[in-house]
Write a protein that holds these residues in place. Structure first.
Motif: not given
Length: 624
Positions: A26, A56, A79, A84, A110, A114
């Motif tokens: 992420g 991402q 993440s 996240s 993101r 995530a």
């Protein structure tokens, strides 16, 4: 190779028919050893695997997830460096305006949650491809957990995401072993014996083995006491020496956590940090403004992992663990020399640290055989354990050698000094050199609060330790002729903190002439003891009730009291003092925290005039 491939064209140019693993993150792609994605991908590369980076990806379409096709062995999903939801929302659940882990500080690159979103998307497209989730978000959410943003209990992220395996903690060893097993042709469904991993199986297929049985997902949803018991059991087993298998039922499935993976040995840790990182963000982000997160770490050195301080509100103990593991002096010096060769290096090493900068050794001798203590016992709080060993000599030697390197002007320590550990050192040599060489005008320390009741809930030492440290710090600053300051980290609205406690810390700050520039509201992130307290109102180790500040109004008043001197906070401070029964602290005397508001002053003037009028009337009546 410079950066690992991020496009299909780069993979084709390398002559790969497909990557062995696709690492999905992420965060933007930053190839630096403070980023988990960089470490895991470089470690796999070192073992001969072909790794592609999917940073991402756009989760609203399939396009990015099919960029490389199906990898030979699987997807590794995280993440990024932080959860996240924490990346997206403030403690007030408001959307953040910036994301330092994204190009140009942009937000929205993101999804919320995530790990779940990415894993589900991959399983939709490649249902037979192994999906292994890891990193901080997966690690802290591996059991049924209270989710602050939903304000409810969510199931294990392994079951929520539909992934095949979860790695928790610092994941190098387990990831390499998973890769080896997949490479050898073993189905992911049979990889159930690797330490530092979690898997799930149907309840009917589970064969009882010696394990710690946590209250089930259904039980912790229905009963807060059961949730507290579950939290305690999970925390107590996070030790690589004595930790046992832990299970938790989720409906028709059972989550199984294998015991923690032992920390890397020093040679292994050295090797991880000396892999061929590019030490910056991918050049494709340059036109977008770069990735701001690199600024804090570009010229910093990580020398340790783990933290036996184990504050109740911190996730490090549940993720990295409490056992300390360190890099060798030679490895640290090699990295420092590498930093000095960068064209951007200006002569300043910004940090030589880790979770806690001044930890280089286990807190006591017995840990190697027995592990760290269970039952909520702390090495440093409320008082230092009698078995605590304090030694800064090795760290001091490293800092001295770093200072002596050509091109190095200054070496700073910014990642946090445990003052409660430092003050227990009978040899003040390190303390004196810290003040003389390693403070960039101000030293950040974390007393967090001042009342013993709140500090006990935090798992922090009592304030006398900070006062002792503060006195010595300014003494040594004066001896060196340096005008340096202490910047205290303080936390408002932590479980156990009442308005009276907040008033007490305001008075403490006034007495000590401390004016914190920033105050952090307690943020109930997954996987911490304090979050368990916040949700249940119980201390998981004693099951005694704990006061919880819950309303936005009370949180705002507690926060305002910690910055009582800010004119913008006057109305809230006055309201808080009245609510706490401390109106005596509203006034113009030196002992007061805040001046009366204009309205209060006008009311007082009217009241005085009325009193004077009545007095005059009585006096006139007597004369008559």
């Amino acid at each position: 190779m410079p950066f690992l491939p991020i496009t299909k064209e780069e993979i084709d140019a390398l002559g790969w028919d497909a990557p062995d693993f696709v690492v999905v993150t992420g965060d933007a792609y930053v190839d630096h050893p403070t980023f988990g994605t960089a470490i895991i991908s470089r470690v796999l590369e070192q073992f001969g695997y072909h790794v592609a980076i999917l940073a991402q990806p756009d989760w609203r379409t399939d396009r990015d997830f099919t960029r490389f096709g199906r990898p030979k062995y699987g997807f590794l999903v995280s993440s990024g460096n932080i959860d996240s939801m924490v990346a997206h929302y403030t403690v007030a659940r408001r959307k953040r305006k910036e994301d330092a882990y994204s190009p140009g500080n942009r937000t929205g690159l993101r999804p919320d949650r995530a790990v779940i979103v990415y894993a589900k998307k991959i399983k939709e497209i490649y249902p037979d491809s192994p999906v292994i989730i890891g990193g901080l978000e997966a690690s802290l959410r591996r059991f049924a957990h209270y989710d602050y943003w939903d304000d409810k209990i969510r199931p294990s992220i392994l079951l929520d995401s539909g992934a095949d395996l979860l790695t928790y903690g610092m994941g190098e060893s387990q990831t390499v072993e998973i890769a080896r097993r997949l490479f050898s042709g073993e189905p992911v469904s049979t990889i159930t014996d690797i330490r530092g991993t979690c898997y799930a199986i149907p309840t009917k297929e589970y064969r009882p083995v010696p394990a710690v049985d946590c209250p089930s997902f259904e039980q912790v949803c229905q009963n807060k006491k059961e949730y507290a018991v579950s939290c305690r059991k999970q925390q107590d087993e996070q030790d690589a020496v004595r930790g046992r298998k832990v299970i938790q039922r989720h409906g028709d499935k059972i989550l199984v956590q294998n015991p923690p993976m032992p920390p890397l040995e020093q040679k292994e840790l050295d090797a991880v940090y000396e892999l061929p990182y590019m030490r910056t963000y991918h050049p494709s982000y340059e036109s977008m403004g770069g990735v701001p997160a690199i600024q804090e770490v570009e010229f910093s050195i990580t020398h340790n992992r783990g933290c036996f301080g184990a504050c109740n509100f911190c996730s490090i103990a549940f993720h990295q663990g409490r056992a300390i593991t360190t890099r060798s002096e030679e490895s640290i010096l090699r990295e420092a020399k590498l930093l000095t060769e960068s064209p951007n290096f200006k002569g300043y090493i910004h940090d030589v640290g880790g979770p806690t900068a001044n930890f280089r050794h286990p807190s006591c001798d017995k840990q190697e055989k027995l592990g760290l203590c269970a039952g909520g016992k702390k090495c440093l709080a409320p008082k230092p354990c009698p078995l605590l060993k304090v030694d800064h000599s090795e760290y001091l030697d490293i800092l001295r050698k770093l200072r002596a390197l050509p091109k190095v002007k200054r070496v700073f320590i910014r990642s946090g000094i445990r003052f409660d550990y430092l003050i227990e050192d009978k040899d003040d040599t390190f303390f004196k050199e810290l003040v003389k060489y390693h403070v960039s005008g101000q030293l950040k320390v974390a007393p967090e609060h001042c009342t013993p009741e709140v500090l006990d809930c935090m798992g922090k030492p009592h304030i006398e330790s900070f006062l002792k440290f503060e006195k010595k710090y300014f003494k040594y600053c004066k001896e060196e002729g340096k005008e340096q300051y202490l910047v205290p980290y303080l936390m408002s609205s932590h479980p156990g903190s009442t308005l009276k406690d907040a008033v007490a810390i305001a008075l403490f700050l006034k007495r000590e002439h401390l004016r914190p520039e920033q105050v952090q509201d307690f943020y109930p992130t997954p996987g911490t003891i304090s979050t368990c307290m916040f949700y249940t109102g119980l201390d998981p180790y004693t099951l005694k009730e704990v006061y919880i500040p819950r309303t936005d109004r009370e949180k705002a008043m507690q926060r305002a009291l910690l910055q009582y001197f800010n004119p913008k906070n006057r109305d809230l401070v006055i309201a808080a003092l009245k609510a706490a029964g401390r109106s005596d602290l509203i006034g113009t005397a030196n002992s007061c925290l805040v001046r009366p508001s204009p309205a209060m002053q006008r009311a007082a003037q009217v009241q005085n005039r009325e009193k004077q009028g009545k007095w005059s009337s009585k006096k006139t009546a007597k004369r008559r």
